[in-house]
Design an enzyme around this catalytic site. Structure first.
Site, PDB file in Angstrom:
ATOM      1  N   LYS A  12       0.838  -1.205   0.000  1.00  0.00           N
ATOM      2  CA  LYS A  12       0.000   0.000   0.000  1.00  0.00           C
ATOM      3  C   LYS A  12       0.871   1.253   0.000  1.00  0.00           C
ATOM      4  O   LYS A  12       0.588   2.239  -0.689  1.00  0.00           O
ATOM      5  CB  LYS A  12      -0.923  -0.001   1.226  1.00  0.00           C
ATOM      6  CG  LYS A  12      -1.798   1.244   1.393  1.00  0.00           C
ATOM      7  CD  LYS A  12      -2.910   1.325   0.359  1.00  0.00           C
ATOM      8  CE  LYS A  12      -3.662   2.662   0.402  1.00  0.00           C
ATOM      9  NZ  LYS A  12      -4.552   2.800   1.543  1.00  0.00           N
ATOM     10  N   LYS A  62      -1.057  11.729   5.735  1.00  0.00           N
ATOM     11  CA  LYS A  62      -0.946  10.690   6.775  1.00  0.00           C
ATOM     12  C   LYS A  62      -0.209   9.472   6.205  1.00  0.00           C
ATOM     13  O   LYS A  62       0.689   8.912   6.835  1.00  0.00           O
ATOM     14  CB  LYS A  62      -2.341  10.281   7.247  1.00  0.00           C
ATOM     15  CG  LYS A  62      -2.353   9.248   8.361  1.00  0.00           C
ATOM     16  CD  LYS A  62      -3.499   8.268   8.201  1.00  0.00           C
ATOM     17  CE  LYS A  62      -2.997   6.959   7.634  1.00  0.00           C
ATOM     18  NZ  LYS A  62      -4.036   5.987   7.331  1.00  0.00           N
TER      19      LYS A  62
END
Lengths: 298, 298
Positions: free
Chosen positions: B172, B240
């Site tokens: 990811k 983030k």
């Protein structure tokens, strides 16, 4: 196609392009700095001119396809250059990738002699030149674009009029900004994945189809894993184009943070003698910085 | 699907995912920090648990889908957390995007209780969550992957087992490296093209199909020209994830030149209050540096 065409520059691109013009039935005259490179095309039926000026004197349309800005300036503006022999109403088409700013300066000098100019840089590599499938990005007057179209069609497929003089070169530079920063994305991702001990093939499969996807990822990613550095486009040529990007960015007063970063990374590879490898060898610069080597243990 | 499933985290993603689990006939219990967000799914037939520990005590499979590493640590390792109630043989599936390093630490603590863990971060946005078309990148034991598959299939489409524990999170992060640097390529190219007074639509058309092409160029390029900053993924959420990339890169000892650059540029946009805009608003950071504004005069 009754207009006589002159072609200057029989390098890796010009070879394929001139043969395709001949095949299309064009009345072709050629000139090249090194005459021996003209043998193949002259044998195939082209005529030889002794100077760019002599070529220009005989032709209605003069195509230049050489390496860099100074080369175009030399064959057009230099001694016995195109400008010295050109006829009023003739059209110069520069298919090299050079400075958009210099393009407009050359066009202005040709205009003083009543001659026209289009900038028409190409992409697609030597394979595209040989097969007649080049992409051609054209800047300049639409009437001249229409005049040139049959000749473009003999050499390429995606032929786009993108704007005024210099716009073809500018779009080519935009293309190169995209190519190299997208290449940085793929390079940084591959070294990160390697450092994370990921299976690189599975990783590529998992990320290629979504928002992370790109031509560079799908085509150059697998080459990086296989450590296949054969060039679609070499680092040396890429670096020449990036110099044009940074020069244009400087003239326009716009920062080029990503392009500058890649330019500096390519510089380190050139210093190591890797300039003739493919532009995806950019990943090696990140490998050298980190000590991780893409494909190790795969 | 006889196993009882607990789901923790009813945010923008969890809402769609839990409804799709219910639709597939799953026996579902939920918990969320803010109870009011559970009303819709409880009305639809899910049970409510008072704490993550109580939820874990009742369930065979516990899915977490919260914001960040500390949130996952709180609901699993914290007071009345999953770890306090979990049964031997149970499976925790973390579908948040968090630190691969923290993932392995959490998995080790669950293993001490005889429980299993998969990391299974997702991409595809709230739309993919609602439609059940998420991409799911899964790290961990293959037997547990097979056990979880029917539940993954209720929530997603491209479901890939990419390696051991932590590998799903790592893939990811690779995805995010690609997304943001490719986004930088598009942003820098658009500002350069604007500075060069190009027709941006024609420019996109001329460069999108070849080596310069990417999902970001084809999908976010036109949005930049139209100055449409609606988020597929917000700058705040992207930032983030970039923090996780930079943290992992630091732990692995690998540089992340491009990601760092984008992280810093996003920081300037957050300071200007633009954190809730789409991640393609990255181009605004380059506009602020240059004074050129994409789409002006188009």
């Amino acid at each position: 196609m009754s207009e006589k065409v002159g072609f200057i520059g029989l390098g890796i691109m010009g070879q394929g392009m001139t043969h395709n013009l001949l095949k299309a039935g064009v009345d072709l005259t050629v000139w090249n700095r090194t005459r021996s490179k003209a043998e193949s095309i002259v044998t195939a039926g082209a005529q030889w001119a002794d100077t760019p000026a002599a070529l220009a004197h005989q032709c209605d349309i003069i195509i230049t396809c050489v390496s860099d800005t100074p080369d175009v300036e030399a064959v057009i503006l230099g001694e016995d250059g195109v400008l010295a022999g050109i006829k009023a109403g003739a059209l110069v088409i520069d298919m090299s990738t050079i400075s958009p700013h210099a393009t407009r300066e050359i066009a202005a000098k040709l205009a003083e002699k009543g001659a026209h100019m289009l900038d028409a840089p190409i992409s697609g590599g030597s394979e595209g030149a040989a097969k007649g499938t080049l992409s051609i990005m054209v800047g300049g007057d639409v009437v001249q674009f229409d005049r040139a179209m049959p000749f473009f069609q003999a050499m390429g497929k995606a032929i786009t009029h993108v704007g005024e003089q210099g716009a073809g070169q500018m779009v080519k530079l935009v293309n190169q900004v995209l190519v190299v920063i997208t290449g940085l994305a793929v390079s940084e991702a591959m070294v990160f994945a390697q450092a994370g001990s990921l299976d690189l093939e599975k990783t590529l499969a998992a990320v290629s189809q979504g928002a992370a996807g790109s031509w560079m990822l799908s085509n150059r990613g697998p080459q990086m894993i296989q450590r296949d550095w054969r060039p679609g486009f070499t680092i040396d040529l890429q670096q020449k184009d990036l110099r044009l990007v940074l020069e244009a960015a400087d003239q326009m007063g716009v920062p080029a943070l990503g392009t500058s970063l890649v330019f500096n990374l390519y510089r380190t590879l050139q210093q190591q003698g890797l300039g003739s490898e493919g532009n995806h060898a950019l990943v090696k610069a990140l490998e050298h910085l980190s000590g991780f080597r893409v494909g190790d243990g795969v």
